[in-house]
Design a protein around this motif. Structure first.
Motif, PDB file in Angstrom:
ATOM      1  N   PHE A 108       0.832  -1.194   0.000  1.00 25.52           N
ATOM      2  CA  PHE A 108       0.000   0.000   0.000  1.00 25.52           C
ATOM      3  C   PHE A 108       0.870   1.249   0.000  1.00 25.52           C
ATOM      4  CE2 PHE A 108       0.697  -1.551   4.276  1.00 25.52           C
ATOM      5  CZ  PHE A 108       1.089  -0.426   4.992  1.00 25.52           C
ATOM      6  N   ARG A 109       0.256   2.363  -0.350  1.00 22.84           N
ATOM      7  CA  ARG A 109       0.918   3.649  -0.282  1.00 22.84           C
ATOM      8  C   ARG A 109       0.814   4.182   1.139  1.00 22.84           C
ATOM      9  NH1 ARG A 109      -1.796   9.386  -1.716  1.00 22.84           N
ATOM     10  NH2 ARG A 109      -0.074  10.696  -1.023  1.00 22.84           N
ATOM     11  N   SER A 110       1.906   4.767   1.661  1.00 23.13           N
ATOM     12  CA  SER A 110       1.891   5.334   3.006  1.00 23.13           C
ATOM     13  C   SER A 110       2.822   6.535   3.079  1.00 23.13           C
ATOM     14  CB  SER A 110       2.329   4.282   4.037  1.00 23.13           C
ATOM     15  OG  SER A 110       2.278   4.823   5.345  1.00 23.13           O
ATOM     16  N   ASP A 111       2.502   7.450   3.992  1.00 19.73           N
ATOM     17  CA  ASP A 111       3.347   8.624   4.208  1.00 19.73           C
ATOM     18  C   ASP A 111       4.124   8.514   5.524  1.00 19.73           C
ATOM     19  OD1 ASP A 111       1.338   8.969   6.080  1.00 19.73           O
ATOM     20  OD2 ASP A 111       1.002  11.092   5.636  1.00 19.73           O
ATOM     21  N   VAL A 112       4.422   7.294   5.942  1.00 23.06           N
ATOM     22  CA  VAL A 112       5.098   7.074   7.227  1.00 23.06           C
ATOM     23  C   VAL A 112       6.371   7.900   7.344  1.00 23.06           C
ATOM     24  CG1 VAL A 112       6.356   5.372   8.601  1.00 23.06           C
ATOM     25  CG2 VAL A 112       4.134   4.783   7.640  1.00 23.06           C
ATOM     26  N   ASP A 113       7.166   7.969   6.284  1.00 24.87           N
ATOM     27  CA  ASP A 113       8.433   8.703   6.331  1.00 24.87           C
ATOM     28  C   ASP A 113       8.335  10.108   5.751  1.00 24.87           C
ATOM     29  OD1 ASP A 113       9.819   6.729   7.606  1.00 24.87           O
ATOM     30  OD2 ASP A 113      10.592   5.808   5.791  1.00 24.87           O
ATOM     31  N   GLY A 114       7.135  10.633   5.633  1.00 23.24           N
ATOM     32  CA  GLY A 114       6.970  11.987   5.105  1.00 23.24           C
ATOM     33  C   GLY A 114       6.659  11.993   3.617  1.00 23.24           C
ATOM     34  N   ARG A 115       7.466  11.296   2.797  1.00 22.92           N
ATOM     35  CA  ARG A 115       7.185  11.170   1.374  1.00 22.92           C
ATOM     36  C   ARG A 115       6.251   9.991   1.144  1.00 22.92           C
ATOM     37  NH1 ARG A 115      10.616  14.359  -2.033  1.00 22.92           N
ATOM     38  NH2 ARG A 115       9.178  13.640  -3.636  1.00 22.92           N
ATOM     39  N   SER A 116       5.586  10.000   0.013  1.00 18.81           N
ATOM     40  CA  SER A 116       4.701   8.895  -0.344  1.00 18.81           C
ATOM     41  C   SER A 116       5.541   7.711  -0.813  1.00 18.81           C
ATOM     42  CB  SER A 116       3.743   9.331  -1.462  1.00 18.81           C
ATOM     43  OG  SER A 116       2.908   8.272  -1.849  1.00 18.81           O
ATOM     44  N   GLY A 117       5.454   6.598  -0.103  1.00 21.62           N
ATOM     45  CA  GLY A 117       6.222   5.406  -0.440  1.00 21.62           C
ATOM     46  C   GLY A 117       5.349   4.174  -0.445  1.00 21.62           C
ATOM     47  N   LEU A 118       5.896   3.072  -0.947  1.00 22.18           N
ATOM     48  CA  LEU A 118       5.193   1.801  -0.946  1.00 22.18           C
ATOM     49  C   LEU A 118       5.689   0.953   0.220  1.00 22.18           C
ATOM     50  CD1 LEU A 118       5.082   0.832  -4.746  1.00 22.18           C
ATOM     51  CD2 LEU A 118       3.350   1.988  -3.360  1.00 22.18           C
ATOM     52  N   TRP A 119       4.755   0.486   1.033  1.00 23.06           N
ATOM     53  CA  TRP A 119       5.032  -0.372   2.172  1.00 23.06           C
ATOM     54  C   TRP A 119       4.247  -1.657   2.007  1.00 23.06           C
ATOM     55  CZ3 TRP A 119       7.590   1.338   6.955  1.00 23.06           C
ATOM     56  CH2 TRP A 119       8.176   2.596   6.824  1.00 23.06           C
ATOM     57  N   TRP A 120       4.662  -2.698   2.724  1.00 23.73           N
ATOM     58  CA  TRP A 120       3.855  -3.907   2.725  1.00 23.73           C
ATOM     59  C   TRP A 120       3.833  -4.526   4.114  1.00 23.73           C
ATOM     60  CZ3 TRP A 120       6.495  -8.301  -0.596  1.00 23.73           C
ATOM     61  CH2 TRP A 120       7.826  -8.400  -0.258  1.00 23.73           C
ATOM     62  N   GLN A 121       2.768  -5.279   4.355  1.00 19.41           N
ATOM     63  CA  GLN A 121       2.526  -5.825   5.688  1.00 19.41           C
ATOM     64  C   GLN A 121       1.782  -7.146   5.563  1.00 19.41           C
ATOM     65  OE1 GLN A 121       0.720  -2.973   8.278  1.00 19.41           O
ATOM     66  NE2 GLN A 121       0.579  -4.331  10.027  1.00 19.41           N
ATOM     67  N   VAL A 122       2.094  -8.079   6.469  1.00 14.77           N
ATOM     68  CA  VAL A 122       1.378  -9.353   6.453  1.00 14.77           C
ATOM     69  C   VAL A 122      -0.079  -9.103   6.829  1.00 14.77           C
ATOM     70  CG1 VAL A 122       3.338 -10.883   6.864  1.00 14.77           C
ATOM     71  CG2 VAL A 122       2.203  -9.791   8.800  1.00 14.77           C
ATOM     72  N   ALA A 123      -0.985  -9.761   6.110  1.00 15.75           N
ATOM     73  CA  ALA A 123      -2.411  -9.471   6.258  1.00 15.75           C
ATOM     74  C   ALA A 123      -2.975  -9.908   7.602  1.00 15.75           C
ATOM     75  CB  ALA A 123      -3.185 -10.136   5.124  1.00 15.75           C
ATOM     76  N   ASP A 124      -2.316 -10.873   8.266  1.00 16.65           N
ATOM     77  CA  ASP A 124      -2.846 -11.325   9.558  1.00 16.65           C
ATOM     78  C   ASP A 124      -2.323 -10.485  10.722  1.00 16.65           C
ATOM     79  OD1 ASP A 124      -0.219 -12.127   9.852  1.00 16.65           O
ATOM     80  OD2 ASP A 124      -0.656 -14.274   9.948  1.00 16.65           O
ATOM     81  N   GLN A 125      -1.601  -9.407  10.415  1.00 18.63           N
ATOM     82  CA  GLN A 125      -1.109  -8.451  11.411  1.00 18.63           C
ATOM     83  C   GLN A 125      -0.103  -9.061  12.386  1.00 18.63           C
ATOM     84  OE1 GLN A 125      -5.338  -7.684  12.471  1.00 18.63           O
ATOM     85  NE2 GLN A 125      -4.794  -5.524  12.327  1.00 18.63           N
TER      86      GLN A 125
END
Length: 247
Positions: free
Chosen positions: A105-122
């Protein structure tokens, strides 16, 4: 439609289409082959970018709430939702990995718009996939074999690139043009890419072989956005104004 690359529809394994209806408060709905619709998620909220998991059992969707938006996972069987993202203020445009284990997904965690990914079961926190202080990444889709990624990067306009995740990871442009390119979707066999380009001055859906060679073939004629492949790769769905079209 701007350069945000946000497609608001997704197909299940059985061919059901989930789409975002409306803009001020909406429902995620199912439409069948005859155009009949019914709500998939009953609550009226501000939704965007619904995406079925490869097995059709879950939907990853963006939900806006106040000043932030997050990715939530909807369980089709239990009809429950679980929040996936917890960091940043902008988390949107979810896409599943081919094995259904992760969501990119797209996220602004680091200020800029970047692509991050995460396991769906959290079971683990989100990790950066493509982050660059000199560019903004807005959307990414995996190749069917999970070994490559097609993504949108914005520096001076929106462009699409593809690259391997291991080995030679050199980015390669999808098209050698100066047009704005958004909303990439790979065919189930990984041989074709559908995307939106404004090369003809209006947004149109085109298809071309990937990695090529081969010229793009126009799919839409009067304008088109948000292409989505059928699971068998024989049809392409896209939005033409307020209509969904199948070709």
């Amino acid at each position: 439609v701007g350069t945000d690359g946000g497609a608001s529809a997704g197909l299940s394994f059985t061919g059901s289409l989930a789409f975002q209806a409306g803009t001020q408060g909406s429902q995620v709905s199912i439409v069948d082959a005859h155009g009949g619709t019914k709500p998939l998620m009953e609550d009226v909220r501000t939704y965007g970018y619904p995406r079925f998991s490869p097995d059709g059992r879950h939907v990853a969707v963006t939900i806006w709430s106040g000043s932030r938006n997050d990715i939530w996972i909807y369980d089709v069987t239990s009809k429950t939702t679980a929040r996936l993202t917890t960091r940043g203020n902008v988390n949107e445009r979810p896409e599943w990995t081919p094995d259904g284990k992760r969501v990119v997904f797209r996220s602004d965690v680091d200020g800029r718009s970047g692509l991050w990914w995460q396991v769906a079961d959290q079971s683990a926190p989100a990790m950066p996939l493509l982050v660059n202080k000199g560019a903004d990444y807005y959307e990414g889709v995996f190749t069917p074999d999970g070994r490559g990624l097609v993504y949108q990067v914005d520096t001076n306009g929106a462009r699409l690139y593809h690259r391997a995740l291991a080995g030679d990871t050199t980015p390669k442009p999808v098209a050698m043009s100066n047009a704005t390119e958004t909303m990439p979707r790979l065919s189930p066999d990984g041989r074709w890419i559908a995307y939106v380009t404004n090369e003809s001055s209006t947004n149109q859906v085109v298809v071309r072989p990937i990695p090529g060679p081969g010229a793009p073939v126009s799919v839409s004629t009067s304008g088109g956005t948000e292409p989505v492949w059928s699971r068998d790769g024989r049809r392409l769905f896209f939005r033409d104004g307020r209509q969904f079209v199948a070709v």
